[in-house]
Design a protein around this motif. Structure first.
Motif, PDB file in Angstrom:
ATOM      1  N   ASN A 157       0.805  -1.217   0.000  1.00 21.16           N
ATOM      2  CA  ASN A 157       0.000   0.000   0.000  1.00 21.16           C
ATOM      3  C   ASN A 157       0.839   1.267   0.000  1.00 21.16           C
ATOM      4  O   ASN A 157       0.319   2.358   0.220  1.00 21.16           O
ATOM      5  N   MET A 158       2.139   1.154  -0.257  1.00 22.82           N
ATOM      6  CA  MET A 158       3.025   2.309  -0.177  1.00 22.82           C
ATOM      7  C   MET A 158       3.559   2.660  -1.556  1.00 22.82           C
ATOM      8  O   MET A 158       4.081   1.791  -2.265  1.00 22.82           O
ATOM      9  N   TYR A 159       3.455   3.941  -1.895  1.00 27.75           N
ATOM     10  CA  TYR A 159       3.754   4.379  -3.254  1.00 27.75           C
ATOM     11  C   TYR A 159       4.619   5.633  -3.261  1.00 27.75           C
ATOM     12  O   TYR A 159       4.647   6.397  -2.295  1.00 27.75           O
ATOM     13  N   LEU A 160       5.318   5.821  -4.383  1.00 23.85           N
ATOM     14  CA  LEU A 160       5.999   7.065  -4.689  1.00 23.85           C
ATOM     15  C   LEU A 160       5.210   7.785  -5.774  1.00 23.85           C
ATOM     16  O   LEU A 160       4.650   7.153  -6.668  1.00 23.85           O
ATOM     17  N   LYS A 161       5.194   9.117  -5.689  1.00 25.34           N
ATOM     18  CA  LYS A 161       4.526   9.911  -6.715  1.00 25.34           C
ATOM     19  C   LYS A 161       5.586  10.580  -7.576  1.00 25.34           C
ATOM     20  O   LYS A 161       6.415  11.341  -7.085  1.00 25.34           O
ATOM     21  N   GLU A 162       5.568  10.267  -8.859  1.00 26.77           N
ATOM     22  CA  GLU A 162       6.502  10.852  -9.802  1.00 26.77           C
ATOM     23  C   GLU A 162       5.739  11.296 -11.043  1.00 26.77           C
ATOM     24  O   GLU A 162       5.049  10.499 -11.686  1.00 26.77           O
ATOM     25  N   ASP A 163       5.842  12.596 -11.386  1.00 28.85           N
ATOM     26  CA  ASP A 163       5.167  13.150 -12.570  1.00 28.85           C
ATOM     27  C   ASP A 163       3.677  12.814 -12.575  1.00 28.85           C
ATOM     28  O   ASP A 163       3.113  12.369 -13.588  1.00 28.85           O
ATOM     29  N   GLU A 164       3.050  13.022 -11.407  1.00 26.68           N
ATOM     30  CA  GLU A 164       1.608  12.808 -11.240  1.00 26.68           C
ATOM     31  C   GLU A 164       1.188  11.349 -11.368  1.00 26.68           C
ATOM     32  O   GLU A 164      -0.001  11.037 -11.475  1.00 26.68           O
ATOM     33  N   TYR A 166       1.634   7.302  -9.673  1.00 25.33           N
ATOM     34  CA  TYR A 166       2.015   6.579  -8.463  1.00 25.33           C
ATOM     35  C   TYR A 166       2.615   5.232  -8.840  1.00 25.33           C
ATOM     36  O   TYR A 166       2.071   4.514  -9.687  1.00 25.33           O
ATOM     37  N   LYS A 167       3.758   4.911  -8.209  1.00 27.87           N
ATOM     38  CA  LYS A 167       4.365   3.597  -8.435  1.00 27.87           C
ATOM     39  C   LYS A 167       4.798   3.032  -7.089  1.00 27.87           C
ATOM     40  O   LYS A 167       5.019   3.758  -6.125  1.00 27.87           O
ATOM     41  N   LYS A 168       4.913   1.719  -7.031  1.00 23.85           N
ATOM     42  CA  LYS A 168       5.238   1.053  -5.771  1.00 23.85           C
ATOM     43  C   LYS A 168       6.552   1.589  -5.187  1.00 23.85           C
ATOM     44  O   LYS A 168       7.525   1.786  -5.901  1.00 23.85           O
ATOM     45  N   ASP A 169       6.526   1.832  -3.903  1.00 25.90           N
ATOM     46  CA  ASP A 169       7.714   2.301  -3.195  1.00 25.90           C
ATOM     47  C   ASP A 169       8.526   1.091  -2.747  1.00 25.90           C
ATOM     48  O   ASP A 169       8.066   0.289  -1.933  1.00 25.90           O
TER      49      ASP A 169
END
Length: 277
Positions: A157-164, A166-169
């Motif tokens: 359930n944890m993600y990174l936000k890059e260029d609007e 979301y991808k898995k952290d």
């Protein structure tokens, strides 16, 4: 060596101290004073005063990863105490981190301060890319952990936000601290998002020293009994004599570790102080 848990989720014997969902650990070894993580709010500073620990004399601050409950107290430390420190962060520490909630919305759970805060306050920072970084003869920072154990935490359930988007952290910035002692290596962990077995396995591969103890968060809070039992068997197999798991380990995780590891598990709550020769 002295290890004091300045703040975590639960009170120890000193019930007057502040607690919170977060982690901050103070370490004295070989004349060096180290702060590992800074909790969520900065209340660890008040606890340190009550424990007669002077944070003005800190030499190093190490923050394990970029979540608010480990970095949230850093601004208060600098604004109120202003110690002359060397700061160590994993590469990618300032990535924008989110948690996917049951509602389907993304909740920001990253750092409350920006990188600019460091330059504005003339803080010397080292971003760690190396697998192993020797701070002193007996202090070692580890990162870039292997992910060989498939059963370990996948941070679903944890993600990174890059260029609007979301991808898995994958928590590639996560760091752990190793402290050499006469009994072996003591490993200090923040949340073990890379997986506690992955972290320990990686360290064992990289350094010719047995692991004597593990202190900190092991992120078992949402894990099932089967996984926790696998971790217990691993810790037994490696003959790790001291387990002070806390914070995100969770009540069930702590109970199972305590029962499964017999005399190796210790309660490690807010205000608890451990001395190791």
């Amino acid at each position: 060596m002295k290890i004091a848990t300045l703040i975590e989720n639960k009170p120890g014997d000193r019930e007057e101290l502040y607690t919170e969902y977060g982690l901050s650990i103070y370490i004295e070894v070989d004349g060096n004073k180290i702060l590992f993580d800074t909790g969520q709010s900065g209340d660890f500073i008040d606890n340190a005063k009550d424990l007669d620990i002077d944070l003005k004399d800190l030499d190093y601050v190490i923050i394990s990863h970029g979540h608010y409950d480990h970095s949230g107290g850093f601004e208060r430390l600098i604004k109120e105490i202003n110690p002359s420190i060397n700061l160590y962060l994993g590469n990618g520490f300032f990535n924008k981190k989110y948690n996917l909630m049951e509602s389907g919305e993304y909740e920001y759970v990253g750092n409350p301060f920006e990188e600019q805060f460091l330059s504005e306050n003339n803080i010397q920072v080292k971003y760690i890319n190396e697998d192993i970084l020797n701070i002193t003869e007996n202090l070692i920072v580890f990162t870039n952990f292997n992910r060989n154990q498939e059963f370990e935490n996948t941070n679903q359930n944890m993600y990174l936000k890059e260029d609007e988007e979301y991808k898995k952290d994958m928590f590639l910035e996560e760091v752990s601290l190793g402290i050499k002692t006469n009994r072996g290596l003591v490993v200090i962990v923040g949340c073990s998002h890379a997986g506690i077995v992955n972290i320990l396995d990686t360290i064992i591969e990289r350094i010719d020293m047995n692991i004597y103890g593990v202190i900190g968060g092991t992120h078992l809070v949402e894990e099932n009994d089967e996984k926790i039992n696998k971790i217990i068997e691993y810790l037994k197999e490696k003959d790790i004599e001291l387990i002070g798991a806390c914070h995100c380990t969770g009540k069930q995780g702590e109970t199972m570790l305590s029962q499964g590891l017999e005399g190796s598990f210790i309660d490690n709550n807010t205000g608890d102080i451990l001395y190791i020769e």
